[in-house]
Enzyme design. Structure first.
Site, PDB file in Angstrom:
ATOM      1  N   HIS A 155      22.572  40.469  52.968  1.00 49.37           N
ATOM      2  CA  HIS A 155      21.951  41.882  52.485  1.00 49.37           C
ATOM      3  C   HIS A 155      22.694  42.987  53.240  1.00 49.37           C
ATOM      4  O   HIS A 155      22.036  43.949  52.961  1.00 49.37           O
ATOM      5  CB  HIS A 155      20.611  41.469  53.869  1.00 49.37           C
ATOM      6  CG  HIS A 155      20.508  40.767  53.937  1.00 49.37           C
ATOM      7  ND1 HIS A 155      18.766  40.110  53.085  1.00 49.37           N
ATOM      8  CD2 HIS A 155      20.240  39.769  54.583  1.00 49.37           C
ATOM      9  CE1 HIS A 155      18.116  38.947  53.527  1.00 49.37           C
ATOM     10  NE2 HIS A 155      19.350  38.917  54.496  1.00 49.37           N
ATOM     11  N   SER A 276      42.520  61.436  39.037  1.00 53.09           N
ATOM     12  CA  SER A 276      40.649  62.214  38.341  1.00 53.09           C
ATOM     13  C   SER A 276      41.622  63.358  37.612  1.00 53.09           C
ATOM     14  O   SER A 276      42.526  63.577  38.361  1.00 53.09           O
ATOM     15  CB  SER A 276      39.846  62.516  39.761  1.00 53.09           C
ATOM     16  OG  SER A 276      39.641  63.926  39.183  1.00 53.09           O
ATOM     17  N   LYS A 282      41.807  61.580  44.044  1.00 46.54           N
ATOM     18  CA  LYS A 282      41.203  60.633  43.785  1.00 46.54           C
ATOM     19  C   LYS A 282      42.104  59.263  43.970  1.00 46.54           C
ATOM     20  O   LYS A 282      42.678  60.050  42.936  1.00 46.54           O
ATOM     21  CB  LYS A 282      39.868  60.768  42.724  1.00 46.54           C
ATOM     22  CG  LYS A 282      38.549  61.560  42.817  1.00 46.54           C
ATOM     23  CD  LYS A 282      38.076  61.204  43.751  1.00 46.54           C
ATOM     24  CE  LYS A 282      37.605  59.845  43.329  1.00 46.54           C
ATOM     25  NZ  LYS A 282      35.879  60.178  42.321  1.00 46.54           N
ATOM     26  N   ASN A 284      41.030  55.656  42.079  1.00 48.58           N
ATOM     27  CA  ASN A 284      39.726  55.514  41.670  1.00 48.58           C
ATOM     28  C   ASN A 284      39.780  53.965  41.344  1.00 48.58           C
ATOM     29  O   ASN A 284      40.992  53.284  40.346  1.00 48.58           O
ATOM     30  CB  ASN A 284      38.970  56.446  40.343  1.00 48.58           C
ATOM     31  CG  ASN A 284      38.483  57.375  40.419  1.00 48.58           C
ATOM     32  OD1 ASN A 284      38.402  57.571  41.855  1.00 48.58           O
ATOM     33  ND2 ASN A 284      38.268  58.430  40.473  1.00 48.58           N
ATOM     34  N   GLU A 289      36.316  48.187  38.230  1.00 48.38           N
ATOM     35  CA  GLU A 289      35.311  48.644  37.292  1.00 48.38           C
ATOM     36  C   GLU A 289      35.143  48.107  35.736  1.00 48.38           C
ATOM     37  O   GLU A 289      33.684  47.846  35.516  1.00 48.38           O
ATOM     38  CB  GLU A 289      35.075  50.394  36.942  1.00 48.38           C
ATOM     39  CG  GLU A 289      35.001  50.405  38.890  1.00 48.38           C
ATOM     40  CD  GLU A 289      34.581  52.112  39.167  1.00 48.38           C
ATOM     41  OE1 GLU A 289      34.441  52.832  40.106  1.00 48.38           O
ATOM     42  OE2 GLU A 289      35.277  53.019  38.686  1.00 48.38           O
ATOM     43  N   TYR A 316      23.187  24.383   7.760  1.00 46.81           N
ATOM     44  CA  TYR A 316      23.831  25.625   8.061  1.00 46.81           C
ATOM     45  C   TYR A 316      23.440  26.486   7.589  1.00 46.81           C
ATOM     46  O   TYR A 316      22.509  26.593   6.359  1.00 46.81           O
ATOM     47  CB  TYR A 316      25.672  25.648   7.394  1.00 46.81           C
ATOM     48  CG  TYR A 316      26.313  27.159   7.300  1.00 46.81           C
ATOM     49  CD1 TYR A 316      26.697  28.112   8.189  1.00 46.81           C
ATOM     50  CD2 TYR A 316      26.268  28.302   6.067  1.00 46.81           C
ATOM     51  CE1 TYR A 316      27.575  28.954   7.889  1.00 46.81           C
ATOM     52  CE2 TYR A 316      26.713  28.700   5.598  1.00 46.81           C
ATOM     53  CZ  TYR A 316      27.580  30.105   6.915  1.00 46.81           C
ATOM     54  OH  TYR A 316      27.689  30.800   7.166  1.00 46.81           O
TER      55      TYR A 316
HETATM   56  N1  ARG Z   1      32.409  32.819   6.577  1.00 49.81           N
HETATM   57  C1  ARG Z   1      31.394  31.887   6.200  1.00 49.81           C
HETATM   58  C2  ARG Z   1      31.352  31.595   8.601  1.00 49.81           C
HETATM   59  O1  ARG Z   1      32.131  32.105   9.038  1.00 49.81           O
HETATM   60  C3  ARG Z   1      32.037  30.239   6.283  1.00 49.81           C
HETATM   61  C4  ARG Z   1      31.164  29.767   5.897  1.00 49.81           C
HETATM   62  C5  ARG Z   1      30.566  29.791   4.397  1.00 49.81           C
HETATM   63  N2  ARG Z   1      29.410  29.350   3.854  1.00 49.81           N
HETATM   64  C6  ARG Z   1      28.540  29.452   2.849  1.00 49.81           C
HETATM   65  N3  ARG Z   1      27.927  28.628   2.764  1.00 49.81           N
HETATM   66  N4  ARG Z   1      28.695  30.641   2.694  1.00 49.81           N
HETATM   67  O2  ARG Z   1      30.330  31.133   8.544  1.00 49.81           O
END
Ligand code: ARG
Length: 459
Positions: A155, A276, A282, A284, A289, A316
């Site tokens: 804590h 700084s 400073k 830093n 960070e 796809y």
């Molecule tokens: N540039 C496309 C990608 O990164 C490659 C695949 C493209 N395929 C398609 N059916 N347009 O996904």
């Protein structure tokens, strides 16, 4: 050049071409795209689709291309839709119409999966190497101050004294798990997708196992539709990367605090600090960070890819092209952060006085005193109560443990027996914690040896 077009009457609009093109970012896949294409060409030869001279010509031209991709000129004025198109266009520039045969039985859908897998595999290997180096740096720092005592917190309140080496080994364990996670992600990345076609599998007698062997994959993927729609492997990588960044950001936060004036435990090296423009005094902790900040960026990449993939219908969809900016962004942050963290660890010095003083000025030894009473037969809850009263009185009177001794303790409560006053010194309590995993000096020395041996076994 486009890899499609026969079915269209007019061209695409310039606006849309800019919108849909991915070359700006997927050019980072050029090398793996070419290597993957070479393996594909050889597989086409084995399937008797290409003759030996044709294969030689194509592989040779692709070899030449590998020598050119480091130069920015390779990508200059390229307006291809993506890196896959660019590579085929360049191949055509070099060997003419023969290049038209390379895409036989192949789709960019399985090609992009192959490319990302090859790229990520290298990236994971690099991350694992960097993690090992960071872990070695932590051990090095622990070895420099094996008996330094610091305050442990819960804590953000002073809790119990621990060895600095024990604290460092805690991070060693986190990074060891991160390495395991990268390794597990690698197993799912390292499956060979080529031969999956657009989604239904290739219609040519491609020997997929041969491609896997040539490219160093563990085995082949099992389902072409899964390949076309899958980015789990990239999410696995981003998960491992996110946890490594989470651990880095906690280390960064600790050290930002510990190196500040309020703690004064750590002296950060000049190599990783900044000044700084206005305040001359400073120094830093910008490196730390930035690591902390980049952690947020990587989490963003991880959740972005989750959102991109969520609800996509099989298989796809072009949405999936948006995977790469996130993968690359995260990978750059992780790699940079791991390397800089190692530099910070190697250039930071523990000042042993202030963390010990933090223990001495507090009642971090209270648990050790209660344990001592419990060891003498006082039930722990009663021991807890006695020491709680001791702390209350001390706080009211402005006393620290050093203001007490055997006699005054016995006067405070007869349960305190001669000898127990040694637990007013934090070193005494630390010495009682010799269980495996504890902060006792012998346990920590053993843990350090063990950590070093584990490190030696890591590739
Ligand atoms: N540039 C496309 C990608 O990164 C490659 C695949 C493209 N395929 C398609 N059916 N347009 O996904």
């Amino acid at each position: 050049m486009k890899l499609w077009g026969g079915r269209f009457e007019t061209g695409t609009s310039e606006l849309f071409e800019k919108f849909s093109g991915s070359l700006d970012f997927d050019k980072r896949l050029a090398e793996v795209d070419i290597r993957g294409s070479q393996a594909w060409v050889r597989a086409l030869e084995r399937a008797s689709i290409l003759t030996h001279p044709e294969t030689d010509a194509m592989v040779g031209a692709l070899d030449q291309m590998l020598g050119q991709i480091r130069s920015p000129a390779f990508f200059e004025n390229a307006s291809d839709e993506d890196v896959h198109t660019l590579v085929i266009r360049k191949l055509k520039d070099q060997i003419g119409g023969l290049a038209d045969k390379i895409h036989t039985g192949r789709s960019r859908n399985d090609q992009v999966s192959l490319d990302i897998r090859l790229w990520l595999r290298d990236e994971i290997d690099c991350d694992m190497r960097l993690l090992r180096e960071l872990m070695a740096a932590l051990i090095g720092m622990a070895r420099r101050r094996p008996s330094a005592i610091v305050c442990g917190y819960t804590h953000t309140r002073r809790a119990q004294p621990v060895l600095w080496a024990h604290y460092l080994l805690a991070y060693f364990e986190m990074f060891a798990r991160d390495r395991e996670r990268f390794w597990e992600a690698r197993a799912r990345v390292n499956l060979m997708p080529a031969g999956s076609g657009a989604l239904a599998g290739s219609g040519f007698p491609i020997e997929r196992e041969g491609i896997a062997r040539e490219l160093g994959f563990d085995s082949i993927t099992r389902n072409s539709m899964d390949v076309a729609g899958d980015r789990d492997f990239a999410l696995d990588y981003l998960h491992a990367a996110s946890l490594a960044m989470l651990h880095l950001s906690r280390l960064a936060e600790d050290w930002i605090l510990y190196s500040g004036e309020e703690y004064g435990w750590l002296e950060l090296g000049d190599a990783t600090t900044t000044g700084s423009s206005m305040m001359p005094q400073k120094k830093n902790p910008d490196a730390l960070e930035l690591i902390r900040g980049k952690c947020g960026a990587v989490f963003g990449d991880y959740s972005a890819l989750f959102m991109i993939m969520k609800g996509l219908p099989m298989t796809y969809n072009r949405d999936m092209q948006e995977d790469k900016p996130r993968i690359f962004d995260a990978a750059d942050h992780v790699r940079g952060s791991l390397a800089v963290a190692e530099l910070v660890v190697n250039t930071t010095r523990l000042k042993t006085g202030p963390p010990l003083a933090a223990v001495q000025a507090s009642w971090a030894v209270a648990t050790d005193l209660a344990d001592a009473l419990a060891r003498s037969g006082v039930p722990f809850h009663q021991a807890h109560k006695i020491v709680g009263r001791l702390v209350l009185e001390s706080v009211q009177q402005g006393k620290t443990p050093a203001d007490w001794n055997a006699q005054s303790l016995a006067e405070f409560d007869p349960a305190f027996q001669p000898g127990m006053e040694r637990f007013l010194d934090p070193a005494a309590g630390i010495e009682t914690r010799e269980l495996p995993g504890g902060t006792g000096p012998r346990a920590v020395a053993h843990a350090l040896d063990e950590a070093e041996a584990r490190l030696k076994g890591m590739s």
